[in-house]
Design a protein around this motif. Structure first.
Motif, PDB file in Angstrom:
ATOM      1  N   ASP A 137      45.821 -29.855  -6.074  1.00 28.88           N
ATOM      2  CA  ASP A 137      46.427 -30.894  -6.910  1.00 28.88           C
ATOM      3  C   ASP A 137      45.579 -31.097  -8.155  1.00 28.88           C
ATOM      4  O   ASP A 137      44.523 -31.737  -8.118  1.00 28.88           O
ATOM      5  CB  ASP A 137      46.555 -32.199  -6.122  1.00 28.88           C
ATOM      6  N   LEU A 138      46.035 -30.541  -9.260  1.00 32.13           N
ATOM      7  CA  LEU A 138      45.270 -30.596 -10.506  1.00 32.13           C
ATOM      8  C   LEU A 138      45.139 -32.011 -11.046  1.00 32.13           C
ATOM      9  O   LEU A 138      44.239 -32.293 -11.845  1.00 32.13           O
ATOM     10  CB  LEU A 138      45.936 -29.704 -11.560  1.00 32.13           C
ATOM     11  N   THR A 139      46.022 -32.908 -10.628  1.00 32.62           N
ATOM     12  CA  THR A 139      45.962 -34.288 -11.128  1.00 32.62           C
ATOM     13  C   THR A 139      44.795 -35.063 -10.515  1.00 32.62           C
ATOM     14  O   THR A 139      44.474 -36.163 -10.968  1.00 32.62           O
ATOM     15  CB  THR A 139      47.276 -35.041 -10.841  1.00 32.62           C
ATOM     16  N   LYS A 140      44.175 -34.507  -9.483  1.00 31.54           N
ATOM     17  CA  LYS A 140      43.080 -35.205  -8.796  1.00 31.54           C
ATOM     18  C   LYS A 140      41.707 -34.656  -9.179  1.00 31.54           C
ATOM     19  O   LYS A 140      40.696 -35.052  -8.593  1.00 31.54           O
ATOM     20  CB  LYS A 140      43.281 -35.116  -7.285  1.00 31.54           C
ATOM     21  N   LEU A 141      41.646 -33.744 -10.138  1.00 24.54           N
ATOM     22  CA  LEU A 141      40.362 -33.206 -10.560  1.00 24.54           C
ATOM     23  C   LEU A 141      39.570 -34.250 -11.349  1.00 24.54           C
ATOM     24  O   LEU A 141      40.136 -35.048 -12.114  1.00 24.54           O
ATOM     25  CB  LEU A 141      40.571 -31.972 -11.440  1.00 24.54           C
ATOM     26  N   SER A 142      38.259 -34.211 -11.182  1.00 28.20           N
ATOM     27  CA  SER A 142      37.397 -35.056 -12.010  1.00 28.20           C
ATOM     28  C   SER A 142      37.314 -34.461 -13.406  1.00 28.20           C
ATOM     29  O   SER A 142      37.711 -33.312 -13.643  1.00 28.20           O
ATOM     30  CB  SER A 142      36.000 -35.133 -11.394  1.00 28.20           C
ATOM     31  N   GLU A 143      36.771 -35.223 -14.341  1.00 23.02           N
ATOM     32  CA  GLU A 143      36.630 -34.706 -15.693  1.00 23.02           C
ATOM     33  C   GLU A 143      35.718 -33.482 -15.727  1.00 23.02           C
ATOM     34  O   GLU A 143      35.953 -32.532 -16.477  1.00 23.02           O
ATOM     35  CB  GLU A 143      36.083 -35.807 -16.615  1.00 23.02           C
ATOM     36  N   SER A 144      34.670 -33.522 -14.927  1.00 24.07           N
ATOM     37  CA  SER A 144      33.776 -32.376 -14.858  1.00 24.07           C
ATOM     38  C   SER A 144      34.514 -31.144 -14.337  1.00 24.07           C
ATOM     39  O   SER A 144      34.362 -30.035 -14.877  1.00 24.07           O
ATOM     40  CB  SER A 144      32.589 -32.697 -13.952  1.00 24.07           C
ATOM     41  N   ALA A 179      49.526  -7.833 -18.399  1.00 26.82           N
ATOM     42  CA  ALA A 179      48.587  -8.803 -17.847  1.00 26.82           C
ATOM     43  C   ALA A 179      49.353  -9.853 -17.044  1.00 26.82           C
ATOM     44  O   ALA A 179      50.387 -10.354 -17.490  1.00 26.82           O
ATOM     45  CB  ALA A 179      47.797  -9.466 -18.966  1.00 26.82           C
ATOM     46  N   ARG A 180      48.854 -10.158 -15.871  1.00 24.73           N
ATOM     47  CA  ARG A 180      49.525 -11.128 -14.990  1.00 24.73           C
ATOM     48  C   ARG A 180      49.110 -12.548 -15.372  1.00 24.73           C
ATOM     49  O   ARG A 180      47.942 -12.808 -15.687  1.00 24.73           O
ATOM     50  CB  ARG A 180      49.184 -10.842 -13.530  1.00 24.73           C
ATOM     51  N   PRO A 181      50.044 -13.493 -15.310  1.00 26.09           N
ATOM     52  CA  PRO A 181      49.742 -14.866 -15.742  1.00 26.09           C
ATOM     53  C   PRO A 181      48.870 -15.618 -14.749  1.00 26.09           C
ATOM     54  O   PRO A 181      48.899 -15.362 -13.540  1.00 26.09           O
ATOM     55  CB  PRO A 181      51.134 -15.500 -15.839  1.00 26.09           C
ATOM     56  N   ILE A 182      48.090 -16.575 -15.252  1.00 27.05           N
ATOM     57  CA  ILE A 182      47.365 -17.520 -14.397  1.00 27.05           C
ATOM     58  C   ILE A 182      48.373 -18.530 -13.877  1.00 27.05           C
ATOM     59  O   ILE A 182      49.153 -19.100 -14.638  1.00 27.05           O
ATOM     60  CB  ILE A 182      46.263 -18.243 -15.192  1.00 27.05           C
ATOM     61  N   LEU A 183      48.369 -18.772 -12.570  1.00 23.75           N
ATOM     62  CA  LEU A 183      49.393 -19.648 -12.004  1.00 23.75           C
ATOM     63  C   LEU A 183      48.783 -20.826 -11.262  1.00 23.75           C
ATOM     64  O   LEU A 183      47.627 -20.804 -10.850  1.00 23.75           O
ATOM     65  CB  LEU A 183      50.330 -18.856 -11.081  1.00 23.75           C
ATOM     66  N   ILE A 184      49.604 -21.852 -11.086  1.00 25.34           N
ATOM     67  CA  ILE A 184      49.304 -22.971 -10.200  1.00 25.34           C
ATOM     68  C   ILE A 184      50.445 -23.058  -9.192  1.00 25.34           C
ATOM     69  O   ILE A 184      51.619 -23.116  -9.575  1.00 25.34           O
ATOM     70  CB  ILE A 184      49.112 -24.303 -10.971  1.00 25.34           C
ATOM     71  N   ASN A 185      50.084 -23.028  -7.901  1.00 26.26           N
ATOM     72  CA  ASN A 185      51.055 -23.143  -6.818  1.00 26.26           C
ATOM     73  C   ASN A 185      50.844 -24.490  -6.144  1.00 26.26           C
ATOM     74  O   ASN A 185      49.708 -24.900  -5.892  1.00 26.26           O
ATOM     75  CB  ASN A 185      50.842 -21.985  -5.831  1.00 26.26           C
ATOM     76  N   ASN A 186      51.918 -25.185  -5.825  1.00 24.15           N
ATOM     77  CA  ASN A 186      51.807 -26.548  -5.305  1.00 24.15           C
ATOM     78  C   ASN A 186      51.630 -26.629  -3.791  1.00 24.15           C
ATOM     79  O   ASN A 186      51.500 -27.734  -3.243  1.00 24.15           O
ATOM     80  CB  ASN A 186      53.052 -27.358  -5.683  1.00 24.15           C
ATOM     81  N   TRP A 187      51.597 -25.492  -3.060  1.00 23.21           N
ATOM     82  CA  TRP A 187      51.653 -25.556  -1.603  1.00 23.21           C
ATOM     83  C   TRP A 187      50.525 -26.393  -1.000  1.00 23.21           C
ATOM     84  O   TRP A 187      50.778 -27.388  -0.309  1.00 23.21           O
ATOM     85  CB  TRP A 187      51.657 -24.140  -1.015  1.00 23.21           C
ATOM     86  N   GLU A 188      49.275 -26.027  -1.245  1.00 21.20           N
ATOM     87  CA  GLU A 188      48.179 -26.785  -0.646  1.00 21.20           C
ATOM     88  C   GLU A 188      47.969 -28.136  -1.326  1.00 21.20           C
ATOM     89  O   GLU A 188      47.218 -28.975  -0.823  1.00 21.20           O
ATOM     90  CB  GLU A 188      46.885 -25.960  -0.664  1.00 21.20           C
ATOM     91  N   ALA A 189      48.641 -28.348  -2.434  1.00 20.06           N
ATOM     92  CA  ALA A 189      48.559 -29.651  -3.095  1.00 20.06           C
ATOM     93  C   ALA A 189      49.496 -30.662  -2.452  1.00 20.06           C
ATOM     94  O   ALA A 189      49.135 -31.835  -2.276  1.00 20.06           O
ATOM     95  CB  ALA A 189      48.888 -29.506  -4.576  1.00 20.06           C
ATOM     96  N   THR A 190      50.702 -30.213  -2.072  1.00 21.03           N
ATOM     97  CA  THR A 190      51.720 -31.165  -1.608  1.00 21.03           C
ATOM     98  C   THR A 190      52.333 -30.810  -0.262  1.00 21.03           C
ATOM     99  O   THR A 190      52.907 -31.679   0.384  1.00 21.03           O
ATOM    100  CB  THR A 190      52.871 -31.231  -2.629  1.00 21.03           C
ATOM    101  N   TYR A 191      52.243 -29.539   0.140  1.00 20.76           N
ATOM    102  CA  TYR A 191      53.030 -29.030   1.263  1.00 20.76           C
ATOM    103  C   TYR A 191      54.493 -29.423   1.046  1.00 20.76           C
ATOM    104  O   TYR A 191      55.030 -29.197  -0.042  1.00 20.76           O
ATOM    105  CB  TYR A 191      52.434 -29.477   2.594  1.00 20.76           C
TER     106      TYR A 191
END
Length: 730
Positions: free
Chosen positions: A607-614, A329-341
């Motif tokens: 950018d996961l740090t900018k998500l709302s609580e919802s 099974a392949r892992p769920i990932l977070i890539n920073n490219w579109e978050a920070t360039y």
């Protein structure tokens, strides 16, 4: 044994799971294509090739038989110069300047198993019982050119692979101007041709056209398989659909420039050829030298496009992809490219990573900008040394911090490129593809390293090896962001310059083989500006590919649907990105973005740090659900239900091999006023089983779900989606 030779008729009968492929030796010398279709009983097949005399404009190669003309013979591997005016599979030039040859059958061999190809990717077997191989040895007596046609037939998959090996056994140089991997002469042309075409951020859309007299050609001259065309075509019998009709698929296991075409001749027959792009190509064979062509995979299905796709999916997922992650099974990932360039530091990266961990994400990928002086795309490619201004503790320190939280750590590279503004280029300006005294065209401010050179390949392996050994890296995104220009090499002599592009591919495959063997625990993902090199050749080394740089949920419906014609879900990377989308400026709900992306290898690129609580709650729920479903999504059988190329709706589903579980996703693009009530019918389920719809707990018979379906919810507004998860009631 799945290959039979019937000596009385000089027939070779190749049997796959549900198909037969039959070759006949005409005049005991010329392999002709007799049949490819539903499986036949070899002991009862007594047919011979039917020939008639045509006009004088179809010349007779043998005086005594006016019915014999290469212009009409359905050949297995046609050559040029003796009266066949259709496109040849092989074309050569001899020392005297002539291009005419007469390839004749010499002998054959039938073997258990399937051999790997020297220096090239190919499908494989894990046991000799899985496949059998036929070798037809041909010879042009005057020149000593040996041509071996190699066919492998899988026992339990409806696939035949073809390749060609040529050797100069003569005493003079021979120049190869064309060497296709496969050529098939169909006995009629009453077909539609399907191709996968597009552009950057719009890859692998479906295009279908009827065959008419002339040549229908798709190709790449870009030095890679390209965003514009995929090395694949299919012929569909008239009226063939997703689930019914005869379909013949041709796929090339190669990542460079290619040619795929269907030619309809004056007599209403069709010739399909696929292989290395002959434009700007030749290859000198000195006495004793040989060349191996890439592998072509031929798939036939009597169950429409869906049947063909599932054959390709199974073959490519289990007998083309390799390594530890093939079946994992392949892992769920977070890539920073579109978050920070390029604008990031250790603190911002660690913050995104920590937010991902809290949301159930398993892998953080650090994209472009971590090396050299890379604050923009105009420098430092080739200088694979960490930027200590951005990362004071280096990759090792950052990687340890991320992995200490339970996340895995991944890294972006673009190893085949060099920036003119780089220490590497200043040391070795001759290491890029170039032609002396000609301009060096740049794209994205970069040039392409000359991988036809061993010293360049060795540098890449060494430089990447040092980085990958320096930190706890478990994933690599291998990018390639431009196509070839000024295709020449400083080390090749003048008469071999047109070998450069193919030698580059051989060098790339050598680099990939060495790197992946040295780091077997790393999950490698191929990328070329997204899907610019989404081909079977790359899947042999890297079991997944970044499907497209376009992450918009609506655009991804067509891209992922089209890609599924050949490639399995486990090969496709798909991410949830921010809105407005960075490619098309569209705003879609995070629910729909998640449902589109979780239909493949799932991840995020924002950018996961900018998500709302919802939004955080939705993302957490998406990750939880995907972990429950990913084995089914990545390794189940795939069925297309509704096409985005035919209307406002898209739907697809995954079914486990034992038919006990299923997952379906439905998408509506635009809202419709006073819309008709709709039901979604499902596929692939066992009509005799009973299933529970997990979302409601309701019980349905498999036959009901297949033939009657379920009502779709009242989805109000644009860009809506709905999921269905089924489990068998035991």
């Amino acid at each position: 044994m799945t290959i039979h030779y019937i000596s009385e008729q000089q027939l070779f009968h190749l049997e796959s799971k549900d198909s037969s492929y039959i070759i006949q030796l005409v005049k005991s010398a010329y392999p002709a294509h007799l049949y490819w279709g539903p499986r036949l009983n070899p002991s009862l097949f007594k047919e011979q090739l039917h020939r008639v005399e045509r006009g004088s404009f179809s010349p007779n190669f043998i005086k005594e038989d006016r019915t014999f003309s290469f212009d009409t013979l359905p050949q297995e591997y046609p050559s040029y110069g003796t009266g066949d005016y259709r496109e040849p599979a092989i074309e050569v030039q001899f020392q005297d300047g002539s291009t005419v040859m007469d390839l004749k059958y010499q002998h054959h061999a039938i073997k258990n198993g399937k051999q790997s190809l020297q220096g090239l990717p190919s499908t494989y077997v894990e046991s000799d019982l899985e496949a059998d191989t036929l070798e037809l040895h041909m010879l042009d007596e005057k020149s000593g050119l040996k041509v071996t046609l190699i066919y492998s037939v899988y026992n339990h998959i409806d696939a035949v692979t073809r390749t060609v090996h040529v050797e100069n056994s003569g005493e003079e140089n021979i120049i190869l101007n064309r060497i296709l991997s496969s050529s098939v002469d169909f006995h009629c042309s009453d077909y539609d041709m399907l191709q996968l075409s597009g552009a950057w951020a719009r890859e692998r859309h479906l295009y279908k056209r009827s065959l008419v007299p002339g040549i229908h050609r798709i190709d790449s001259k870009r030095g890679s398989s390209s965003h514009q065309q995929n090395p694949f075509l299919a012929l569909l019998s008239k009226g063939a659909s997703e689930d019914n009709g005869e379909v013949y698929g041709f796929s090339l296991v190669y990542s460079g420039s290619f040619l795929a075409q269907a030619e309809v001749d004056q007599y209403g027959t069709a010739r399909v050829g696929i292989g290395i792009q002959p434009f700007d190509f030749n290859w000198t064979l000195e006495p004793g030298q040989s060349l191996q062509a890439p592998e072509a995979v031929l798939v036939r299905s009597g169950e429409g496009l869906g049947g063909m796709s599932r054959i390709f999916h199974r073959l490519y997922r289990t007998r083309l992809c390799r390594g530890e992650y093939r079946d994992q099974a392949r892992p769920i990932l977070i890539n920073n490219w579109e978050a920070t360039y390029f604008d990031f530091n250790s603190e911002s990266i660690e913050a995104i990573s920590l937010a991902g961990r809290e949301l159930g994400i398993e892998l953080f990928v650090l994209d472009d900008g971590w090396f050299g002086k890379r604050n923009h795309d105009d420098c430092s490619l080739g200088d694979w040394i960490e930027n200590r201004h951005k990362l004071p503790d280096g990759l090792e320190g950052l990687g340890r911090k991320i992995t200490s939280t339970g996340m895995k750590f991944g890294l972006w590279f673009e190893p085949e490129m060099v920036s003119p503004d780089s220490d590497l280029y200043r040391r070795h300006p001759d290491w890029c593809l170039h032609v002396a005294e000609r301009n060096r065209t740049v794209a994205r401010e970069q040039l392409i390293l000359d991988l036809s050179r061993k010293d360049v390949c060795d540098y890449i392996v060494d430089a990447l090896g040092k980085v990958l050994s320096s930190a706890p890296i478990s994933y690599v995104k291998w990018d390639m962001n431009r196509n070839m220009t000024e295709i020449g090499s400083a080390l090749l002599p003048a008469h071999r310059q047109r070998e450069t592009a193919h030698r580059y591919m051989l060098g790339l495959y050598d680099v990939l083989e060495r790197i992946t063997a040295q780091f077997p625990h790393i999950l490698f993902e191929s990328c070329s500006g997204g899907g610019g090199r989404f081909d079977p050749g790359m899947l042999y080394y890297m079991p997944q590919t970044w499907t497209s740089d376009d992450t918009d949920a609506v655009e991804r419906l067509k891209i992922q649907y089209g890609t599924s014609i050949v490639y399995p879900a486990s090969a496709m990377g798909a991410h949830v990105s921010a809105v407005p989308n960075h490619q098309v400026d569209r705003i879609t709900s995070i629910e729909m973005r998640g449902h589109v992306a979780m239909s493949r290898n799932f991840g995020y690129e924002l950018d996961l740090t900018k998500l709302s609580e919802s939004e955080r709650s939705i993302v957490m729920a998406q990750n939880k659900q995907y972990k429950e479903l990913r084995g089914l999504i990545q390794f189940g059988d795939f069925y297309r239900l509704l096409s985005p190329f035919e209307g406002n709706e898209t739907a697809w589903m995954f079914v486990s091999e034992n038919k006990q579980e299923a997952f379906a996703a439905y998408f509506k693009v635009l809202s419709e006023p006073n819309a008709p009530l709709r039901r979604l019918k499902f596929k692939g389920l066992d009509p005799s089983k009973v299933y529970r719809l997990i979302e409601t707990g309701d019980i349905y018979g498999g036959d009901t779900l297949i033939h009657y379906g379920l009502p779709l919810g009242d989805l109000k507004g644009d860009f809506q989606s709905q999921l269905f998860v089924f489990q068998e009631v035991l």
